[in-house]
Write a protein that holds these residues in place. Structure first.
Motif, short mmCIF file in Angstrom:
data_model
loop_
_atom_site.label_atom_id
_atom_site.label_comp_id
_atom_site.label_asym_id
_atom_site.label_seq_id
_atom_site.Cartn_x
_atom_site.Cartn_y
_atom_site.Cartn_z
N THR A 117 28.51 39.87 -5.39
CA THR A 117 28.57 40.48 -4.06
C THR A 117 27.21 41.00 -3.62
O THR A 117 26.77 40.70 -2.50
N GLU A 118 26.55 41.78 -4.46
CA GLU A 118 25.26 42.34 -4.03
C GLU A 118 24.20 41.27 -3.82
O GLU A 118 23.54 41.25 -2.76
N PRO A 119 23.98 40.33 -4.76
CA PRO A 119 22.98 39.30 -4.46
C PRO A 119 23.34 38.46 -3.24
O PRO A 119 22.46 38.11 -2.43
N LEU A 120 24.62 38.13 -3.08
CA LEU A 120 25.00 37.36 -1.90
C LEU A 120 24.80 38.18 -0.63
O LEU A 120 24.44 37.63 0.42
N ALA A 121 25.00 39.49 -0.70
CA ALA A 121 24.78 40.34 0.47
C ALA A 121 23.33 40.28 0.93
O ALA A 121 23.05 40.30 2.14
N THR A 122 22.39 40.19 0.00
CA THR A 122 20.98 40.09 0.41
C THR A 122 20.72 38.77 1.12
O THR A 122 19.88 38.70 2.02
N VAL A 123 21.45 37.72 0.73
CA VAL A 123 21.34 36.42 1.39
C VAL A 123 21.95 36.50 2.79
O VAL A 123 21.38 35.99 3.76
N VAL A 124 23.12 37.11 2.89
CA VAL A 124 23.77 37.29 4.19
C VAL A 124 22.84 38.01 5.15
O VAL A 124 22.65 37.59 6.30
N LYS A 125 22.25 39.10 4.68
CA LYS A 125 21.33 39.85 5.55
C LYS A 125 20.14 38.99 5.95
O LYS A 125 19.72 38.98 7.12
N ALA A 126 19.56 38.28 4.98
CA ALA A 126 18.37 37.47 5.27
C ALA A 126 18.66 36.42 6.32
O ALA A 126 17.89 36.24 7.28
N LEU A 127 19.77 35.70 6.17
CA LEU A 127 20.08 34.64 7.13
C LEU A 127 20.47 35.21 8.48
O LEU A 127 20.21 34.59 9.52
N ARG A 128 21.07 36.39 8.50
CA ARG A 128 21.33 37.06 9.77
C ARG A 128 20.02 37.42 10.46
O ARG A 128 19.84 37.18 11.66
N ARG A 129 19.11 38.03 9.72
CA ARG A 129 17.81 38.42 10.30
C ARG A 129 17.04 37.20 10.80
O ARG A 129 16.34 37.27 11.81
N ALA A 130 17.17 36.10 10.07
CA ALA A 130 16.45 34.89 10.45
C ALA A 130 17.08 34.19 11.65
O ALA A 130 16.48 33.27 12.21
N GLY A 131 18.29 34.59 12.01
CA GLY A 131 18.93 34.00 13.18
C GLY A 131 19.45 32.59 12.95
O GLY A 131 19.43 31.76 13.86
N LEU A 132 19.94 32.30 11.74
CA LEU A 132 20.49 30.97 11.45
C LEU A 132 21.58 30.61 12.46
O LEU A 132 22.49 31.40 12.71
N ARG A 133 21.48 29.40 13.01
CA ARG A 133 22.45 28.92 13.99
C ARG A 133 23.11 27.64 13.48
O ARG A 133 22.49 26.86 12.76
N PRO A 134 24.38 27.41 13.89
CA PRO A 134 25.00 26.12 13.55
C PRO A 134 24.14 24.97 14.07
O PRO A 134 23.62 25.02 15.18
N GLY A 135 23.99 23.96 13.24
CA GLY A 135 23.16 22.81 13.61
C GLY A 135 21.71 22.92 13.20
O GLY A 135 20.95 21.95 13.33
N ASP A 136 21.30 24.08 12.68
CA ASP A 136 19.91 24.22 12.22
C ASP A 136 19.66 23.36 10.99
O ASP A 136 20.56 23.10 10.18
N ARG A 137 18.41 22.94 10.87
CA ARG A 137 17.95 22.26 9.66
C ARG A 137 17.18 23.28 8.83
O ARG A 137 16.26 23.92 9.33
N VAL A 138 17.58 23.41 7.58
CA VAL A 138 17.10 24.50 6.73
C VAL A 138 16.41 23.92 5.50
O VAL A 138 16.91 22.98 4.87
N ALA A 139 15.26 24.50 5.16
CA ALA A 139 14.57 24.18 3.92
C ALA A 139 14.56 25.43 3.04
O ALA A 139 14.17 26.50 3.51
N VAL A 140 14.99 25.30 1.81
CA VAL A 140 15.00 26.42 0.87
C VAL A 140 14.01 26.12 -0.24
O VAL A 140 14.16 25.14 -0.98
N ILE A 141 12.98 26.95 -0.33
CA ILE A 141 11.95 26.79 -1.37
C ILE A 141 12.35 27.66 -2.57
O ILE A 141 12.44 28.88 -2.45
N GLY A 142 12.57 27.02 -3.70
CA GLY A 142 12.96 27.73 -4.91
C GLY A 142 14.45 27.68 -5.12
O GLY A 142 15.20 28.32 -4.37
#
Length: 339
Positions: free
Chosen positions: A147-172
């Motif tokens: 829950t806690e590590p996933l929460a940091t991901v939820v916050k990050a993607l919210r802050r980044a403004g991820l939208r449906p249809g976006d193309r995403v690159a994850v480094i690491g």
């Protein structure tokens, strides 16, 4: 009545000891929990970060069982399984009012006593009041520990403004990168490239539906597969200048460069402001998570986000140092410790 607890105490990266530490009864607003499971966080490998806190008991990705509640605590009972956050905000300051919970002085001051890598821990009143979450019966301890590590991901993607249809690159493609990829897919990303140098991690990403992309081929491949533009969102997992520069080279015009991990304090990044301006690339850092992110993460887990497939090691507390060693050697994704 618990008067002490066995805990892992971090002194240096090479000196992690099991020690008996004192533990008082829960005071007003506090809760005493028995730790059922605690995940090891990649951030606990940042030696420059840990050194300024040492000695300390690490561990903040935990599932606990309530043993005793202090005076004034309502809504929780003995034997109840809970996800325990290690910080919680006041809920009333200017930072909380605008949702910047991690900037709240109360959030920064709260902590577990002694920490998650212990048999028992005291949960402070702000956490009990705002970020102690009952676990649904259908959610296992191991899944809830994400829950806690996933929460940091939820916050990050919210802050980044991820939208449906976006193309995403994850480094690491350590555990946090894989959680970014899983969540981006769940939230409607058109495609997710998973970038790493380690074949086993590229294979792990491929099993989760990410497009495995060796780091040395990332720029050419992502440009070729995006009409020459690049990724709408680039998640930079490692806290290194090299990873940031790679991310910068992958970001599409109007895209976002998400910095998920801090660099050491002496590192400086020379930004090409001219290109930054005309390409309108946003650079967004994201640190930890707040109560709303924790609740969303637990909801995603309850809905079946396949986090348990990321577990590679399950260890008793005395073997936790071996878990850190496996993480440093890139042999582990998620290590769970059972105090």
């Amino acid at each position: 009545m618990v008067r002490s607890t066995v805990a892992l105490v971090y002194h240096t990266p090479q000196d992690l000891r099991l020690e008996e530490v004192p533990l008082r009864d829960p005071g007003p607003g506090e809760v005493l929990v028995r730790i059922r499971v605690c995940g090891l966080c990649p951030g606990e490998l940042m030696d420059w970060y840990m050194a300024r806190k040492a000695p300390l008991t690490p561990g903040h990705e935990l599932v606990g069982e309530i043993v005793e509640v202090g005076p004034g605590v309502a809504g929780f009972r003995g034997g109840e399984r809970v996800v325990v956050h290690h910080h919680a905000p006041c809920g009333a300051c200017r930072f909380c009012r605008r949702g910047d919970f991690v900037q709240c002085p109360t959030w920064r001051a709260t902590r577990l006593i002694p920490g998650g890598l212990s048999a028992y821990a005291l949960v402070p009143p702000p956490v009990v009041e705002r970020d102690l979450l009952p676990i649904p019966d259908a959610v296992s301890d191991e899944a809830a520990a994400f829950t806690e590590p996933l929460a940091t991901v939820v916050k990050a993607l919210r802050r980044a403004g991820l939208r449906p249809g976006d193309r995403v690159a994850v480094i690491g493609l350590g555990v946090m990168g894989l959680l970014h990829g899983l969540t981006a897919q769940r939230w409607g990303a058109e495609r997710v490239w998973g970038i790493d140098r380690i074949p086993a991690r590229l294979e792990a990403g491929a099993r989760l539906g990410l497009i495995p992309t060796p780091a040395e081929a990332a720029v050419e491949r992502i440009r070729a597969e995006s009409e020459g533009w690049g990724a709408d969102l680039v998640v930079v997992g490692p806290g290194s200048l090299e990873a940031i520069e790679l991310g910068w080279s992958l970001a599409a015009p109007g895209g976002t460069l998400l910095l998920f991990t801090p660099t050491p304090p002496e590192v400086r990044w020379s930004v090409d402001v001219h290109t930054l301006y005309f390409r309108e690339v946003r650079v967004i850092p994201s640190y930890s998570a707040g109560p709303d992110d924790m609740r969303e993460a637990l909801r995603l887990i309850a809905e079946g986000l396949p986090v348990e497939g990321l577990i590679t090691h399950r260890l008793p507390l005395p073997e936790a140092p071996r878990g850190y060693q496996a993480m440093r050697a890139y042999e582990a994704l998620k290590v769970l410790v059972y105090p």
